[in-house]
Design a protein around this motif. Sequence first.
Motif, mmCIF file in Angstrom:
data_model
loop_
_atom_site.group_PDB
_atom_site.id
_atom_site.type_symbol
_atom_site.label_atom_id
_atom_site.label_comp_id
_atom_site.label_asym_id
_atom_site.label_seq_id
_atom_site.Cartn_x
_atom_site.Cartn_y
_atom_site.Cartn_z
ATOM 1 N N MET A 1 7.915 119.109 -79.248
ATOM 2 C CA MET A 1 7.663 117.686 -79.506
ATOM 3 C C MET A 1 7.277 116.981 -78.199
ATOM 4 N N ILE A 2 7.994 117.291 -77.127
ATOM 5 C CA ILE A 2 7.695 116.677 -75.831
ATOM 6 C C ILE A 2 6.283 117.063 -75.373
ATOM 7 N N ASN A 3 5.963 118.339 -75.466
ATOM 8 C CA ASN A 3 4.628 118.789 -75.034
ATOM 9 C C ASN A 3 3.520 118.137 -75.844
ATOM 10 N N GLN A 4 3.768 117.970 -77.148
ATOM 11 C CA GLN A 4 2.756 117.358 -78.002
ATOM 12 C C GLN A 4 2.514 115.895 -77.582
ATOM 13 N N ARG A 5 3.595 115.168 -77.353
ATOM 14 C CA ARG A 5 3.451 113.764 -76.925
ATOM 15 C C ARG A 5 2.754 113.668 -75.573
ATOM 16 N N LEU A 6 3.158 114.532 -74.646
ATOM 17 C CA LEU A 6 2.551 114.509 -73.308
ATOM 18 C C LEU A 6 1.055 114.819 -73.392
ATOM 19 N N LEU B 1 4.060 113.823 -61.438
ATOM 20 C CA LEU B 1 5.409 113.308 -61.682
ATOM 21 C C LEU B 1 5.997 114.132 -62.824
ATOM 22 N N ALA B 2 7.265 114.500 -62.697
ATOM 23 C CA ALA B 2 7.931 115.232 -63.778
ATOM 24 C C ALA B 2 8.954 114.317 -64.461
ATOM 25 N N MET B 3 10.057 114.061 -63.790
ATOM 26 C CA MET B 3 11.169 113.320 -64.399
ATOM 27 C C MET B 3 10.746 112.026 -65.111
ATOM 28 N N PRO B 4 9.913 111.163 -64.523
ATOM 29 C CA PRO B 4 9.548 109.932 -65.238
ATOM 30 C C PRO B 4 8.833 110.216 -66.563
ATOM 31 N N PHE B 5 8.023 111.291 -66.599
ATOM 32 C CA PHE B 5 7.341 111.635 -67.853
ATOM 33 C C PHE B 5 8.328 112.193 -68.877
ATOM 34 N N VAL C 1 10.919 111.496 -74.245
ATOM 35 C CA VAL C 1 11.974 111.593 -75.246
ATOM 36 C C VAL C 1 12.205 110.258 -75.952
ATOM 37 N N VAL C 2 11.649 109.181 -75.406
ATOM 38 C CA VAL C 2 11.762 107.882 -76.093
ATOM 39 C C VAL C 2 10.708 107.803 -77.193
ATOM 40 N N SER C 3 9.457 107.870 -76.833
ATOM 41 C CA SER C 3 8.393 107.781 -77.845
ATOM 42 C C SER C 3 7.039 108.031 -77.183
ATOM 43 N N GLU C 4 6.058 108.228 -78.036
ATOM 44 C CA GLU C 4 4.691 108.351 -77.527
ATOM 45 C C GLU C 4 4.269 107.020 -76.895
ATOM 46 N N ALA C 5 4.707 105.915 -77.511
ATOM 47 C CA ALA C 5 4.341 104.583 -76.981
ATOM 48 C C ALA C 5 4.895 104.398 -75.562
ATOM 49 N N ALA C 6 6.099 104.901 -75.324
ATOM 50 C CA ALA C 6 6.692 104.763 -73.979
ATOM 51 C C ALA C 6 5.848 105.512 -72.949
ATOM 52 N N LEU C 7 5.239 106.607 -73.368
ATOM 53 C CA LEU C 7 4.379 107.367 -72.456
ATOM 54 C C LEU C 7 3.094 106.610 -72.144
ATOM 55 N N TYR C 8 2.522 105.977 -73.174
ATOM 56 C CA TYR C 8 1.312 105.175 -72.943
ATOM 57 C C TYR C 8 1.634 104.044 -71.971
ATOM 58 N N LEU D 1 3.964 103.994 -69.689
ATOM 59 C CA LEU D 1 4.171 104.539 -68.345
ATOM 60 C C LEU D 1 2.831 104.777 -67.640
ATOM 61 N N VAL D 2 1.901 105.402 -68.335
ATOM 62 C CA VAL D 2 0.614 105.709 -67.680
ATOM 63 C C VAL D 2 -0.144 104.421 -67.362
ATOM 64 N N GLN D 3 -0.059 103.450 -68.282
ATOM 65 C CA GLN D 3 -0.732 102.166 -68.008
ATOM 66 C C GLN D 3 -0.176 101.507 -66.751
ATOM 67 N N VAL D 4 1.140 101.534 -66.605
ATOM 68 C CA VAL D 4 1.766 100.943 -65.418
ATOM 69 C C VAL D 4 1.332 101.691 -64.159
ATOM 70 N N LEU D 5 1.370 103.017 -64.210
ATOM 71 C CA LEU D 5 0.977 103.809 -63.035
ATOM 72 C C LEU D 5 -0.455 103.466 -62.622
ATOM 73 N N ILE D 6 -1.339 103.368 -63.614
ATOM 74 C CA ILE D 6 -2.745 103.069 -63.320
ATOM 75 C C ILE D 6 -2.876 101.654 -62.743
ATOM 76 N N ALA D 7 -2.140 100.708 -63.308
ATOM 77 C CA ALA D 7 -2.198 99.326 -62.790
ATOM 78 C C ALA D 7 -1.689 99.269 -61.349
ATOM 79 N N GLU D 8 -0.654 100.042 -61.073
ATOM 80 C CA GLU D 8 -0.107 100.047 -59.701
ATOM 81 C C GLU D 8 -1.100 100.658 -58.707
ATOM 82 N N ILE D 9 -1.752 101.737 -59.118
ATOM 83 C CA ILE D 9 -2.745 102.356 -58.211
ATOM 84 C C ILE D 9 -3.895 101.380 -57.969
#
Length: 352
Positions: free
Chosen positions: A83-88, A298-302, A307-314, A316-324
């Motif tokens: 499940m984790i791999n599929q979401r990632l 990054l491992a741990m943050p992903f 494990v929260v949701s697919e939305a939480a992953l989206y 996270l990536v949006q924040v990382l991109i905004a920060e860069i």
Amino acid sequence: MNSPNQNPEYTQSRKADHIRICLEEDVQFHHVTSGLESYKFHHCCLPEINRDDIDISTTFLGKRLGAPLLISSMTGGTQQAAMINQRLAKVAQQYKIAMGVGSQRVAVEKPQVADTFAIRKYAPDVLLFANLGAVQLNYHYGLDECLRIIDILEADALILHINPLQECIQPNGDTNFRGLLDKIRFICSNIAVPVIAKEVGNGISAVMAEKLLGAGVAAIDVAGAGGTSWAKVESERAENALQKRLGRTFADWGLPTAECITSIRAISSDVPLIASGGLRDGLDVAKSIALGADIAGLAMPFLQAAVVSEAALYDLVQVLIAEINTVLFCTGNSTLNDLYKSGSLRKKISTK
Ligand SMILES: NC(=O)C1=CN([C@@H]2O[C@H](COP(=O)(O)OP(=O)(O)OC[C@H]3O[C@@H](n4cnc5c(N)ncnc54)[C@H](OP(=O)(O)O)[C@@H]3O)[C@@H](O)[C@H]2O)C=CC1
Ligand SMILES: Cc1cc2nc3c(=O)[nH]c(=O)nc-3n(C[C@H](O)[C@H](O)[C@H](O)COP(=O)(O)O)c2cc1C
Ligand SMILES: C=C(C)CCOP(=O)(O)OP(=O)(O)O
Ligand SMILES: [Mg+2]
């Protein structure tokens, strides 16, 4: 009879332990840091660029990425891992960022779980990395096993992880590392995809990087100290007081990520280089790029978001991109290459 470390059920339960322990226990380095906090970007009050024109895309091992990000190798082999791999994989496809799966040794030992790694269908355009412990080459694994795990993933490259400390602390760990460089050399010269050498949070020095590159490795993932401590994780799995103490003693062992990046870039201006180990936000990613890495993992943050949701992953990536993007804007750089060349990153003077 198989020893415990060759027992497929034992390997599979270790995979479940790793996820549970990483999520439930404090297994981060406490006293050694990534070293990135010692650097600070020089603020530019008049960037003279339109933020919308900033381009953080890049190419790594011949494939185009939307951002210089890698979801570091983590898991596979259990239902939760699937499940984790599929979401990632879905988030990697959405943003065209690179992704690794966890060690596929479990899929070799227990072929029924191979599909927990089979994520190509969710990530058709993504730079995907297969994963195996280099040490397995001393335990009856060879070219066939490497080809099999690359095939499961339709991987673009093979990561061989190198984890001597973790195997020392791990109950029944595989600790015969004798002659591995020559075996890595053999794999590199006999498979069609590039091989990446990666630590797991204790870092790769310039001297070792040079040896690995000499053996034919195409890229290095430093996986330095400062983030998740695998000595701590394995100490949580200890079966006796000695193992527990060993894990504690070596909890903060290793080469900080920033040191690995700068020292390896100093010996090779063109080695494809991945920064990872303790990177926790887009500022850390941007610092890594400014220090000479091509992409950052990054491992741990992903894991925590997955494990929260697919939305939480989206998110996270949006924040990382905004920060860069914000780093590039506020240093007056339009591209990652400009950022690297700009000298915008300065080492802070110690105030101690
Ligand atoms: N090296 C290690 O891995 C250690 C881990 N621990 C663990 O920390 C928990 C609390 O410890 P306790 O004895 O009550 O005392 P404290 O939480 O008061 O901590 C005592 C010392 O241990 C350090 N420490 C605490 N937690 C960690 C950790 N997760 N990793 C590394 N160092 C740590 C603290 O340093 P700081 O707060 O500056 O990080 C401090 O110097 C226990 O679960 C224990 O197992 C305890 C000691 C060492
Ligand atoms: C749950 C979990 C499982 C992991 N499994 C693997 C693995 O099988 N192979 C590997 O090369 N690294 C593995 N890693 C290590 C990460 O890829 C990474 O190198 C390390 O955790 C340091 O990065 P971090 O500080 O961002 O967590 C794992 C990490 C996590 C959190
Ligand atoms: C979890 C990390 C950081 C690396 C692999 O650990 P293991 O030692 O459990 O992997 P395999 O033996 O199953 O390859
Ligand atoms: Mg192992």
